[in-house]
Scaffold this active site. Sequence first.
Site, PDB file in Angstrom:
ATOM      1  N   ASN A  76      17.500  69.142  46.206  1.00 60.92           N
ATOM      2  CA  ASN A  76      17.451  70.358  45.387  1.00 60.92           C
ATOM      3  C   ASN A  76      16.184  70.471  44.536  1.00 60.92           C
ATOM      4  O   ASN A  76      16.033  71.396  43.756  1.00 60.92           O
ATOM      5  CB  ASN A  76      18.703  70.457  44.496  1.00 60.92           C
ATOM      6  CG  ASN A  76      18.733  69.376  43.426  1.00 60.92           C
ATOM      7  OD1 ASN A  76      17.884  68.476  43.426  1.00 60.92           O
ATOM      8  ND2 ASN A  76      19.678  69.441  42.515  1.00 60.92           N
TER       9      ASN A  76
ATOM     10  N   LYS B  97      11.888  70.660  43.678  1.00 61.10           N
ATOM     11  CA  LYS B  97      10.907  71.699  43.995  1.00 61.10           C
ATOM     12  C   LYS B  97       9.800  71.239  44.945  1.00 61.10           C
ATOM     13  O   LYS B  97       8.998  72.033  45.362  1.00 61.10           O
ATOM     14  CB  LYS B  97      10.264  72.218  42.699  1.00 61.10           C
ATOM     15  CG  LYS B  97      11.221  72.964  41.799  1.00 61.10           C
ATOM     16  CD  LYS B  97      11.450  74.383  42.264  1.00 61.10           C
ATOM     17  CE  LYS B  97      12.674  74.964  41.558  1.00 61.10           C
ATOM     18  NZ  LYS B  97      13.047  76.278  42.068  1.00 61.10           N
TER      19      LYS B  97
ATOM     20  N   LYS C  84       9.613  70.009  48.155  1.00 57.86           N
ATOM     21  CA  LYS C  84       9.831  69.787  49.597  1.00 57.86           C
ATOM     22  C   LYS C  84       8.715  70.392  50.449  1.00 57.86           C
ATOM     23  O   LYS C  84       8.121  69.710  51.278  1.00 57.86           O
ATOM     24  CB  LYS C  84      11.173  70.396  50.018  1.00 57.86           C
ATOM     25  CG  LYS C  84      12.361  69.729  49.330  1.00 57.86           C
ATOM     26  CD  LYS C  84      13.670  70.290  49.805  1.00 57.86           C
ATOM     27  CE  LYS C  84      13.933  71.729  49.400  1.00 57.86           C
ATOM     28  NZ  LYS C  84      14.183  71.909  47.951  1.00 57.86           N
ATOM     29  N   THR C  85       8.439  71.669  50.229  1.00 55.48           N
ATOM     30  CA  THR C  85       7.346  72.319  50.954  1.00 55.48           C
ATOM     31  C   THR C  85       6.010  71.740  50.506  1.00 55.48           C
ATOM     32  O   THR C  85       5.114  71.513  51.318  1.00 55.48           O
ATOM     33  CB  THR C  85       7.379  73.849  50.701  1.00 55.48           C
ATOM     34  OG1 THR C  85       8.603  74.355  51.237  1.00 55.48           O
ATOM     35  CG2 THR C  85       6.214  74.537  51.371  1.00 55.48           C
ATOM     36  N   THR C  86       5.902  71.481  49.211  1.00 57.08           N
ATOM     37  CA  THR C  86       4.657  70.938  48.681  1.00 57.08           C
ATOM     38  C   THR C  86       4.307  69.615  49.354  1.00 57.08           C
ATOM     39  O   THR C  86       3.157  69.371  49.719  1.00 57.08           O
ATOM     40  CB  THR C  86       4.769  70.756  47.157  1.00 57.08           C
ATOM     41  OG1 THR C  86       5.325  71.944  46.601  1.00 57.08           O
ATOM     42  CG2 THR C  86       3.419  70.494  46.526  1.00 57.08           C
TER      43      THR C  86
ATOM     44  N   ARG D 266      -3.533  65.865  54.645  1.00 57.83           N
ATOM     45  CA  ARG D 266      -3.913  64.542  55.135  1.00 57.83           C
ATOM     46  C   ARG D 266      -4.207  64.597  56.653  1.00 57.83           C
ATOM     47  O   ARG D 266      -5.207  64.055  57.113  1.00 57.83           O
ATOM     48  CB  ARG D 266      -2.743  63.598  54.845  1.00 57.83           C
ATOM     49  CG  ARG D 266      -2.985  62.164  55.145  1.00 57.83           C
ATOM     50  CD  ARG D 266      -1.770  61.348  54.696  1.00 57.83           C
ATOM     51  NE  ARG D 266      -1.855  60.959  53.295  1.00 57.83           N
ATOM     52  CZ  ARG D 266      -0.798  60.772  52.498  1.00 57.83           C
ATOM     53  NH1 ARG D 266       0.420  60.952  52.948  1.00 57.83           N
ATOM     54  NH2 ARG D 266      -0.967  60.396  51.249  1.00 57.83           N
TER      55      ARG D 266
ATOM     56  N   PHE E  77      12.682  86.443  50.537  1.00 63.47           N
ATOM     57  CA  PHE E  77      13.710  85.476  50.193  1.00 63.47           C
ATOM     58  C   PHE E  77      15.019  85.890  50.864  1.00 63.47           C
ATOM     59  O   PHE E  77      15.713  86.779  50.397  1.00 63.47           O
ATOM     60  CB  PHE E  77      13.870  85.366  48.687  1.00 63.47           C
ATOM     61  CG  PHE E  77      12.753  84.609  48.053  1.00 63.47           C
ATOM     62  CD1 PHE E  77      12.804  83.220  47.965  1.00 63.47           C
ATOM     63  CD2 PHE E  77      11.636  85.264  47.561  1.00 63.47           C
ATOM     64  CE1 PHE E  77      11.765  82.511  47.396  1.00 63.47           C
ATOM     65  CE2 PHE E  77      10.595  84.558  46.990  1.00 63.47           C
ATOM     66  CZ  PHE E  77      10.655  83.184  46.904  1.00 63.47           C
TER      67      PHE E  77
ATOM     68  N   TRP F 288      17.971  84.887  51.173  1.00 58.10           N
ATOM     69  CA  TRP F 288      19.290  84.945  50.559  1.00 58.10           C
ATOM     70  C   TRP F 288      19.457  86.121  49.587  1.00 58.10           C
ATOM     71  O   TRP F 288      20.526  86.333  49.057  1.00 58.10           O
ATOM     72  CB  TRP F 288      19.656  83.625  49.892  1.00 58.10           C
ATOM     73  CG  TRP F 288      18.651  83.149  48.899  1.00 58.10           C
ATOM     74  CD1 TRP F 288      18.520  83.537  47.615  1.00 58.10           C
ATOM     75  CD2 TRP F 288      17.635  82.163  49.126  1.00 58.10           C
ATOM     76  NE1 TRP F 288      17.483  82.880  47.017  1.00 58.10           N
ATOM     77  CE2 TRP F 288      16.927  82.027  47.921  1.00 58.10           C
ATOM     78  CE3 TRP F 288      17.256  81.395  50.232  1.00 58.10           C
ATOM     79  CZ2 TRP F 288      15.861  81.129  47.800  1.00 58.10           C
ATOM     80  CZ3 TRP F 288      16.202  80.512  50.089  1.00 58.10           C
ATOM     81  CH2 TRP F 288      15.519  80.391  48.893  1.00 58.10           C
TER      82      TRP F 288
ATOM     83  N   GLU G 114      11.472  75.309  55.564  1.00 59.40           N
ATOM     84  CA  GLU G 114      12.746  75.960  55.197  1.00 59.40           C
ATOM     85  C   GLU G 114      13.660  76.182  56.402  1.00 59.40           C
ATOM     86  O   GLU G 114      14.479  77.107  56.394  1.00 59.40           O
ATOM     87  CB  GLU G 114      12.486  77.332  54.509  1.00 59.40           C
ATOM     88  CG  GLU G 114      11.430  77.304  53.424  1.00 59.40           C
ATOM     89  CD  GLU G 114      11.978  76.960  52.054  1.00 59.40           C
ATOM     90  OE1 GLU G 114      13.048  76.310  51.962  1.00 59.40           O
ATOM     91  OE2 GLU G 114      11.329  77.335  51.058  1.00 59.40           O
TER      92      GLU G 114
END
Lengths: 194, 194
Positions: free
Chosen positions: B35, B37, B39-41, B49, B90, B92, B127
């Site tokens: 949960n 922030k 994950k994408t980063t 890399r 978005f 949702w 996502e």
Amino acid sequence: MNEETRAQQRERYKEELKQSKSAIKKGLVIVNTGNGKGKTTAALGQVFRAWGQGMRVCILQFIKASTANWGEEKAAHRLGIEVHPLGSGFTWLSKDIEKDKRLAREGWELCKQKILSGAYDLIVLDEMTYVLTYGWISWEEVREIFDRRPEGLHLIVTGRDAPPELIDYADTVSEVREVKHHYLKVKSQKGIEF
Amino acid sequence: MNEETRAQQRERYKEELKQSKSAIKKGLVIVNTGNGKGKTTAALGQVFRAWGQGMRVCILQFIKASTANWGEEKAAHRLGIEVHPLGSGFTWLSKDIEKDKRLAREGWELCKQKILSGAYDLIVLDEMTYVLTYGWISWEEVREIFDRRPEGLHLIVTGRDAPPELIDYADTVSEVREVKHHYLKVKSQKGIEF
């Protein structure tokens, strides 16, 4: 990892949006900690995003020694992003603690200059938690420099075992938890681990 | 976040090094979930890399609609990295679930082409967990394509609530846990959130 319903997602997003309208803009202190493998990687993702927005970025790496072999170092050089390796390799394998300590102190002097220079919008202090944990640099000293940084400068600190004072001080703290990892079965690979 | 001693760190590193010598090289499936922030980063850091190592990278984003405003999209364009936004904003928050479902299915068709093309070394399926959770694409279908991918192709899947089958299948799974986050106090800022 409880599953979030679609309705909960919608509510969460609306709430975040509402709150953010009354919020301020400021330079953030972001901490990536935990025992998982994505802490530095997440900081590099932030660098990538910031660079895309035309921000001035500087990366200071406490543990890593310079080697032309790191993917992030190659990428940063190609993009004209400053990278300063401050370490002497994997510090915790070093036989010479006094030397590591001296390098960490010298590294911190460079960090101070960079943080106070006004020349950057984002500075990454990679693996900095270790030198705090070892007591080689005191939190009071770090805090004083963080407090004095130019308005709007974002700082990202990475590393395991972030000290509670740093967690308390930070605006955002993420903990990367390792659920499973391939390193016991699969070799380190170019572009993935380095 | 129990503190690791210097001796434990040394042992851990030696053990990893020893194990990795008997390990194989293969294309990995990496999952960033939880949960928090980052994950994408973290996936973007991996892109950074890999790009530095001269690898061929493609980013497919399920939820995000295209906008010239995203830092990662700007950065990717400047680096010549392919980005394909597959969503309608978005998801949702959408009023039209059938439209979202159709977009997700069309997006997955593009993913399949890209995965099987042999044209990439790293593909990010950003996502993607959501469309699995919603049941818009079945795990069996995804697994079949993952199994058939060219040897050496790394895949990164991000999103909350990764299904257990995906976690089981993956080589590496990291969970990003949010310890604290500034979004309730501070506005979304260029180069940080987007």
